[in-house]
Design a protein around this motif. Structure first.
Motif, PDB file in Angstrom:
ATOM      1  N   ALA A 153       0.831  -1.204   0.000  1.00 47.03           N
ATOM      2  CA  ALA A 153       0.000   0.000   0.000  1.00 47.03           C
ATOM      3  C   ALA A 153       0.869   1.259   0.000  1.00 47.03           C
ATOM      4  CB  ALA A 153      -0.923  -0.004   1.223  1.00 47.03           C
ATOM      5  N   LYS A 154       1.899   1.229   0.827  1.00 50.10           N
ATOM      6  CA  LYS A 154       2.801   2.382   0.903  1.00 50.10           C
ATOM      7  C   LYS A 154       3.440   2.663  -0.459  1.00 50.10           C
ATOM      8  CE  LYS A 154       5.835   5.356   2.698  1.00 50.10           C
ATOM      9  NZ  LYS A 154       5.459   6.773   2.894  1.00 50.10           N
ATOM     10  N   ARG A 155       3.838   1.595  -1.153  1.00 47.19           N
ATOM     11  CA  ARG A 155       4.453   1.793  -2.474  1.00 47.19           C
ATOM     12  C   ARG A 155       3.468   2.452  -3.437  1.00 47.19           C
ATOM     13  NH1 ARG A 155       6.838  -3.160  -1.315  1.00 47.19           N
ATOM     14  NH2 ARG A 155       5.196  -4.307  -2.406  1.00 47.19           N
ATOM     15  N   ILE A 156       2.212   2.023  -3.371  1.00 46.28           N
ATOM     16  CA  ILE A 156       1.200   2.620  -4.252  1.00 46.28           C
ATOM     17  C   ILE A 156       1.066   4.112  -3.942  1.00 46.28           C
ATOM     18  CG2 ILE A 156      -1.280   2.660  -4.777  1.00 46.28           C
ATOM     19  CD1 ILE A 156      -1.243  -0.418  -4.285  1.00 46.28           C
TER      20      ILE A 156
ATOM     21  N   THR B 136      -6.777   0.543  -0.280  1.00 50.70           N
ATOM     22  CA  THR B 136      -7.290  -0.094   0.933  1.00 50.70           C
ATOM     23  C   THR B 136      -6.385  -1.263   1.257  1.00 50.70           C
ATOM     24  OG1 THR B 136      -8.784  -1.408  -0.447  1.00 50.70           O
ATOM     25  CG2 THR B 136      -9.712   0.544   0.599  1.00 50.70           C
ATOM     26  N   VAL B 137      -6.171  -1.502   2.542  1.00 49.61           N
ATOM     27  CA  VAL B 137      -5.211  -2.529   2.912  1.00 49.61           C
ATOM     28  C   VAL B 137      -5.642  -3.239   4.184  1.00 49.61           C
ATOM     29  CG1 VAL B 137      -3.784  -0.795   4.095  1.00 49.61           C
ATOM     30  CG2 VAL B 137      -2.786  -2.983   3.446  1.00 49.61           C
ATOM     31  N   GLY B 138      -5.437  -4.537   4.193  1.00 49.15           N
ATOM     32  CA  GLY B 138      -5.709  -5.334   5.378  1.00 49.15           C
ATOM     33  C   GLY B 138      -7.091  -5.934   5.377  1.00 49.15           C
ATOM     34  N   THR B 139      -7.194  -7.117   5.942  1.00 54.37           N
ATOM     35  CA  THR B 139      -8.485  -7.767   6.126  1.00 54.37           C
ATOM     36  C   THR B 139      -8.321  -8.783   7.236  1.00 54.37           C
ATOM     37  OG1 THR B 139     -10.137  -9.244   5.198  1.00 54.37           O
ATOM     38  CG2 THR B 139      -7.929  -9.425   4.296  1.00 54.37           C
ATOM     39  N   PRO B 140      -9.334  -8.900   8.089  1.00 60.12           N
ATOM     40  CA  PRO B 140      -9.268  -9.971   9.089  1.00 60.12           C
ATOM     41  C   PRO B 140      -9.664 -11.329   8.516  1.00 60.12           C
ATOM     42  CG  PRO B 140     -11.176  -8.569   9.474  1.00 60.12           C
ATOM     43  CD  PRO B 140     -10.455  -7.989   8.294  1.00 60.12           C
ATOM     44  N   ALA B 141     -10.002 -11.395   7.246  1.00 61.15           N
ATOM     45  CA  ALA B 141     -10.428 -12.662   6.639  1.00 61.15           C
ATOM     46  C   ALA B 141      -9.222 -13.389   6.082  1.00 61.15           C
ATOM     47  CB  ALA B 141     -11.443 -12.404   5.531  1.00 61.15           C
ATOM     48  N   GLN B 142      -8.857 -14.488   6.691  1.00 59.97           N
ATOM     49  CA  GLN B 142      -7.741 -15.291   6.188  1.00 59.97           C
ATOM     50  C   GLN B 142      -7.862 -16.684   6.745  1.00 59.97           C
ATOM     51  OE1 GLN B 142      -4.134 -13.220   7.174  1.00 59.97           O
ATOM     52  NE2 GLN B 142      -4.064 -12.220   5.191  1.00 59.97           N
TER      53      GLN B 142
ATOM     54  N   VAL C 205      -4.215  -5.999  -0.508  1.00 61.22           N
ATOM     55  CA  VAL C 205      -4.169  -4.571  -0.804  1.00 61.22           C
ATOM     56  C   VAL C 205      -4.876  -4.334  -2.138  1.00 61.22           C
ATOM     57  CG1 VAL C 205      -1.909  -4.739  -1.937  1.00 61.22           C
ATOM     58  CG2 VAL C 205      -2.621  -2.559  -0.987  1.00 61.22           C
ATOM     59  N   ARG C 206      -5.610  -3.236  -2.225  1.00 62.81           N
ATOM     60  CA  ARG C 206      -6.296  -2.902  -3.473  1.00 62.81           C
ATOM     61  C   ARG C 206      -6.087  -1.437  -3.796  1.00 62.81           C
ATOM     62  NH1 ARG C 206      -6.113  -7.335  -3.812  1.00 62.81           N
ATOM     63  NH2 ARG C 206      -7.644  -8.942  -4.273  1.00 62.81           N
ATOM     64  N   HIS C 207      -5.890  -1.193  -5.071  1.00 65.40           N
ATOM     65  CA  HIS C 207      -5.715   0.175  -5.555  1.00 65.40           C
ATOM     66  C   HIS C 207      -6.926   0.555  -6.397  1.00 65.40           C
ATOM     67  CE1 HIS C 207      -3.362   3.146  -8.319  1.00 65.40           C
ATOM     68  NE2 HIS C 207      -4.030   3.765  -7.378  1.00 65.40           N
ATOM     69  N   TRP C 208      -7.571   1.628  -5.991  1.00 66.32           N
ATOM     70  CA  TRP C 208      -8.789   2.101  -6.656  1.00 66.32           C
ATOM     71  C   TRP C 208      -8.466   3.397  -7.380  1.00 66.32           C
ATOM     72  CZ3 TRP C 208     -13.237  -0.889  -5.306  1.00 66.32           C
ATOM     73  CH2 TRP C 208     -13.022  -1.796  -4.261  1.00 66.32           C
ATOM     74  N   SER C 209      -8.743   3.424  -8.666  1.00 67.74           N
ATOM     75  CA  SER C 209      -8.401   4.619  -9.434  1.00 67.74           C
ATOM     76  C   SER C 209      -9.402   4.778 -10.579  1.00 67.74           C
ATOM     77  CB  SER C 209      -6.993   4.483 -10.005  1.00 67.74           C
ATOM     78  OG  SER C 209      -6.987   3.508 -11.028  1.00 67.74           O
TER      79      SER C 209
ATOM     80  N   ALA D  36      -7.626  -2.523  -8.622  1.00 67.58           N
ATOM     81  CA  ALA D  36      -6.537  -3.402  -9.030  1.00 67.58           C
ATOM     82  C   ALA D  36      -5.777  -3.891  -7.813  1.00 67.58           C
ATOM     83  CB  ALA D  36      -5.584  -2.660  -9.969  1.00 67.58           C
ATOM     84  N   GLY D  37      -5.144  -5.035  -7.962  1.00 70.10           N
ATOM     85  CA  GLY D  37      -4.333  -5.581  -6.883  1.00 70.10           C
ATOM     86  C   GLY D  37      -3.223  -6.440  -7.440  1.00 70.10           C
ATOM     87  N   PRO D  38      -2.256  -6.761  -6.601  1.00 66.58           N
ATOM     88  CA  PRO D  38      -1.127  -7.574  -7.045  1.00 66.58           C
ATOM     89  C   PRO D  38      -1.478  -9.063  -7.072  1.00 66.58           C
ATOM     90  CG  PRO D  38      -0.844  -6.951  -4.755  1.00 66.58           C
ATOM     91  CD  PRO D  38      -2.132  -6.323  -5.208  1.00 66.58           C
ATOM     92  N   THR D  39      -0.695  -9.817  -7.811  1.00 68.19           N
ATOM     93  CA  THR D  39      -0.854 -11.273  -7.839  1.00 68.19           C
ATOM     94  C   THR D  39       0.449 -11.951  -7.438  1.00 68.19           C
ATOM     95  OG1 THR D  39      -0.405 -11.193 -10.213  1.00 68.19           O
ATOM     96  CG2 THR D  39      -2.704 -11.374  -9.556  1.00 68.19           C
ATOM     97  N   VAL D  40       0.301 -13.206  -7.090  1.00 71.57           N
ATOM     98  CA  VAL D  40       1.449 -14.023  -6.704  1.00 71.57           C
ATOM     99  C   VAL D  40       2.204 -14.445  -7.961  1.00 71.57           C
ATOM    100  CG1 VAL D  40       2.114 -16.231  -5.711  1.00 71.57           C
ATOM    101  CG2 VAL D  40       0.317 -14.871  -4.641  1.00 71.57           C
ATOM    102  N   ARG D  41       3.529 -14.384  -7.909  1.00 68.67           N
ATOM    103  CA  ARG D  41       4.319 -14.612  -9.118  1.00 68.67           C
ATOM    104  C   ARG D  41       5.105 -15.912  -9.150  1.00 68.67           C
ATOM    105  NH1 ARG D  41       2.611 -11.048 -13.114  1.00 68.67           N
ATOM    106  NH2 ARG D  41       1.444  -9.494 -11.925  1.00 68.67           N
TER     107      ARG D  41
END
Lengths: 349, 349, 349, 349
Positions: free
Chosen positions: B141-144, B259-265, C268-272, C277-282
């Motif tokens: 999130a910080k990078r974004i 938006t960042v974080g979720t208690p769902a995992q 994390v999600r980026h709204w624009s 959008a969000g990242p994926t596992v690579r």
């Protein structure tokens, strides 16, 4: 499923105010709701009523009194500019019409009291356009809260972010509280039913269009509310969300939480070298088309069945109190006891 | 991928404070991080250090000075009770040890200033345990935000909800601000980098354990912060979330939101006649195990490379200022200008 | 939390095969797992073992027999090329070492039988590297299934999509079945416990690198499996997912469904203006680092406690049977009864 | 937004078949769509048409010919039992009516050819009720695919799971292919536009109601399809999903993936000691109300504008081919070349 059988006679509407939301409601009444029929549209602006009414098969007029005097009209939808709402409610009630009024129902508590009294005196139903109460997701959240799913509410949140601010110079003072956040205040009152706001602190600024700050624009606001049952709530608004239209809520309580709303719709995701992406909702009429139809359908049912509307004048007054407390809080730069709002003379001391 | 090759000599730690988080850090240092080694654990409580250290192959003592005098110890992890933090930082720095200090680093600004000065004087690195900065999702999130993905921040939110309040009577006054929300204040400062808090309003109550309200317990709080760049932020905490441990953030700005974080995992869902359901995170050590390891790994790297820690004393001081302003705001029932916190004598006038 | 107290003596490993996954396991054994120690790494390729072992503080050799003869070595991790797995399992067992073998354990049923027999004869534990069984989300899904959350399984799905196909010419024939989908076959067997595959149909093609089709490459495959309890399953693989590494599962049954896995991480999600959008596992090592550590920790526990590994030779054989049936199905262009795989001579009639 | 201005004259419908979906479409035509009017409902079953038509203000008849001879009727909605569809399409076309036909349009390719030819000969538009093409999420997915967002499709998936199987004895043979999965076959054809199915393998069973297996019931099926462009697709169906109604799709290709659909709706989540939970969709009319309206609105537009319907007879035929290939595949227990379906006489050799 959706329609009783046989369907009752449609409720015949006159609609006053052919602006954006008036046009949307008019189309819903005329075309989408079997429970409703649109008889006439009134708007003082030359041609506006005609342009809206003609393709919908309704009459048009620039004379509000003609609508109120029309015997075919059973119910009036008030979708004019906000400052005219209360007066039109009072006049429609006096004419014996059922009243559906867009929010805000009034700009002052005196106006609100007068509107409520007029409808009570005339024995006509009065419903206010707090659309979220009729959105499927918000209604589901409310059921969870009412069923005890969160226990006693302790922390609540409601937010509204509009997709853009086309004309900052045209925004009347305090609009963010009286027109935008009033939705959130009603949502919070609804979710925290049985408790009333007791203290409000508001911070607001012109961050979207700072050039209009000196002209009184407030386009970004955060409100904290303390309720009588101890619950603490935040309401938050912005006039310009780059990603669209964003309405969300959260009720956290002693035994759980409900979260509701998302600007991410529809249920599609695109996965590529850039990650995962999806579309967002861009307008209230895109997010809430079913809620807009449902609130009018519920109003028609109230009219036909004689039952009280699900959201009425008292709800509008309760939300307005909070909005007015926000105004006072910003003016003073301090929290405001909500009781002061009811006694402006004393508060001014 | 995860380890440089060849790996530098592990940083040798003495850990002071064998409580819950101390035990977690000790285990990470001894067992999980090739960058670190655990030499000794100190705790004044009889047997606590021994019980923790023995299975980890470390020495144990009840004497803090023995740790500080131990030549094998290069770095000290301060995980004692909060009120002792600043003093231990100062003593560790004086002994020439690098210092990793759990949050809060200090309880007053004077303490914070003294701790910062001591480390600067001794030329030792000082890192503070704001774990979210090292969580993968918060870092993304910080990078974004840093990449301009939200434009200029306008509305921020950070919340912490702990899973339960075992012993309300044992909670020191103002803990919700100085120990819990201090995480959120740091997160908000971090996300809104370059701007400082200028005004704070806090509302708090004992809603989880109302019987302890009269004893000064505050277990539920909502804080509003106005930053120098105009951004408005809310921070929210509760000591008892029925569904587990909940840490989330939101940064809304002129061109977007993160938006960042979720208690769902974890990523599993159960679909049945009751609808869809999934598990939630139940503890900080379940949500942040990788963040706890990463912050210690980063500290080891700073020690070995001589680079400044990513989150240091100034960050701890900035978060503390907001926490102290919250205390003042609750006491006064009014917003507090953050500048007053720096001049308590004047503010008291 | 994660470690027993006092910790048992670490299990001392020799690792055979210093390729990509071998290097990952070696690092985990040496650096991340307190339950394990890495004594020696063997690889026939000149210098490979040395380059891996040195920074990890382990010895290196090009001679496998030296590992097997090393008295310090209690357990062998087989991470060589797949075709050598079974032979190395047999030799390690003969040397009295506990065996952790990367998948696939064998390339033929005869090999599998010999490897299982060798370990049984030697009385050593044998665990196979089906990592998903140790991933938190897959394990949670399994618990839901075992607890009756889906009732009787009726439709299952498991898929693996690798992030890219670097060198299509280097892929041995049938790799997609024997090396990639073998993970999915084990997952399906595990989720549908108690039932065995009875019929398999496979369709496969070279769609990622069609130029290598004539050389026998199959980079895309869909498999349908009928189980003895009637359940129908699909397994699906691709060697090149543009968005990263994708492993998902689904178990649908008489009373519900469980879905597991997502390539979308972290939270994390980026709204624009472009939507959300969000990242994926690579990479597998990005999605499954904890699973890789957990499977080795579980193996260490089995070694120390003398308990049977959670996933052993019989599981590897059961998955291999399905993979071999897929090969036969593609060759014939028809479904294959799984029983034929056990009797190749008869099947050939 | 939703309505052109001025609105064209509503298309006047006769509806044939007053069953469940007929009732839903009749209500939509009469009440929800300004583009449509419902003139008459026909159903041979005594009183069924009357019960449906009366509250909707339409006429009722048991005589289909009366509908076809009615000059007021411009368009016929065929919602009768499936086996009568093709004949009714042909008769409606012969009567010069535009035709909207629920899926499946036909039960054999000969029927399909005759229906297509009849409409072509009569010069009337023919649209088939593949509702997913008009669902907002599926349409968004299609746009992503058409815009190249996934590159060349390689792996596709489409599934339909109905919420329950009320009367297993009343299900005609092969219904799961010709009536349920035919939706998925059309979806796959649509997403993989330009390529035709070349090979099909189907596995099916009676797992929901095994007592009816001997009577020919198939309530669970998995189909694999190989397309001419190499893409491999799976289609999957069950007649009984405990959690409701589940329609999802996935298109994976050379440069990305699109996923679409979820049974989780609306956007509300309940967080409690049990974890996180949300509601699911329980019926097609709950998931697809807007799609059902949109397909009829699009048909009305095609009628008024004279443009070809978006999904017509050729699409119905292409999906039917796959369904018939599935029947053959189950009968033979082997994959079927789709070309054989076009030449049943040869295929029978």
């Amino acid at each position: 499923m959706p329609f009783p059988s046989p369907l009752p006679e449609p409720v015949r509407f006159g609609l006053i105010g052919a602006g954006r939301i008036g046009a949307f409601h008019a189309t819903t009444l005329a075309r989408r709701l079997p429970e409703a029929a649109l008889v006439v549209v009134a708007d003082p602006a030359g041609g506006a009523a005609e342009r809206l009414a003609a393709p919908l098969g309704a009459a048009a007029t620039t004379d509000v009194d003609a609508v109120l005097a029309d015997d075919r009209v059973e119910a009036v939808a008030v979708t004019s500019s906000s400052t005219a709402h209360a007066d039109l409610v009072i006049r429609a009630a006096a004419a014996g019409k059922a009243v559906f009024c867009e929010k805000p129902m009034a700009m002052t508590l005196d106006e609100a009291d007068a509107a409520i009294a007029a409808c009570r005196r005339a024995g006509v139903p009065l419903q206010v356009g707090f659309n979220r109460r009729f959105a499927a997701d918000f209604a589901a959240a409310k059921r969870i809260v009412d069923d005890g799913g969160v226990g006693t509410p302790q922390l609540l949140r409601s937010l509204t972010r509009d997709p853009g601010l086309a004309d900052p110079g045209a925004v009347p003072p305090w609009t963010i509280f009286t027109q935008t956040l009033i939705h959130d205040f009603d949502t919070l009152n609804w979710f925290n039913a049985g408790a009333a706001a007791v203290e409000v602190n508001a911070m607001a600024d012109a961050l979207v269009a700072p050039g209009f700050r000196s002209a009184g624009l407030l386009d970004t606001a955060v409100v904290t509310i303390r309720f009588g049952n101890g619950a603490l709530a935040t309401a938050e608004a912005s006039f310009s969300a780059a990603y669209g239209y964003d309405v969300r809520g959260e009720v956290f309580g002693s035994s759980g939480m409900v979260t509701v709303g998302t600007p991410a719709q529809p249920a599609v995701r695109h996965w590529s070298g850039a990650g995962v992406a999806g579309p967002t909702v861009r307008a209230d009429t895109e997010l809430f088309p079913d809620a807009y139809a449902a609130e009018l359908a519920a109003f028609c049912l109230a009219v036909r069945e004689g039952t009280p509307p699900l959201v009425g004048g008292d709800d509008a007054r309760a939300a307005l109190r909070i909005a007015l407390a926000c105004v006072a809080s910003v003016e003073r730069g301090a929290p405001v006891r909500i009781g002061e709002i009811d006694r402006p003379a004393e508060a001014a001391v």
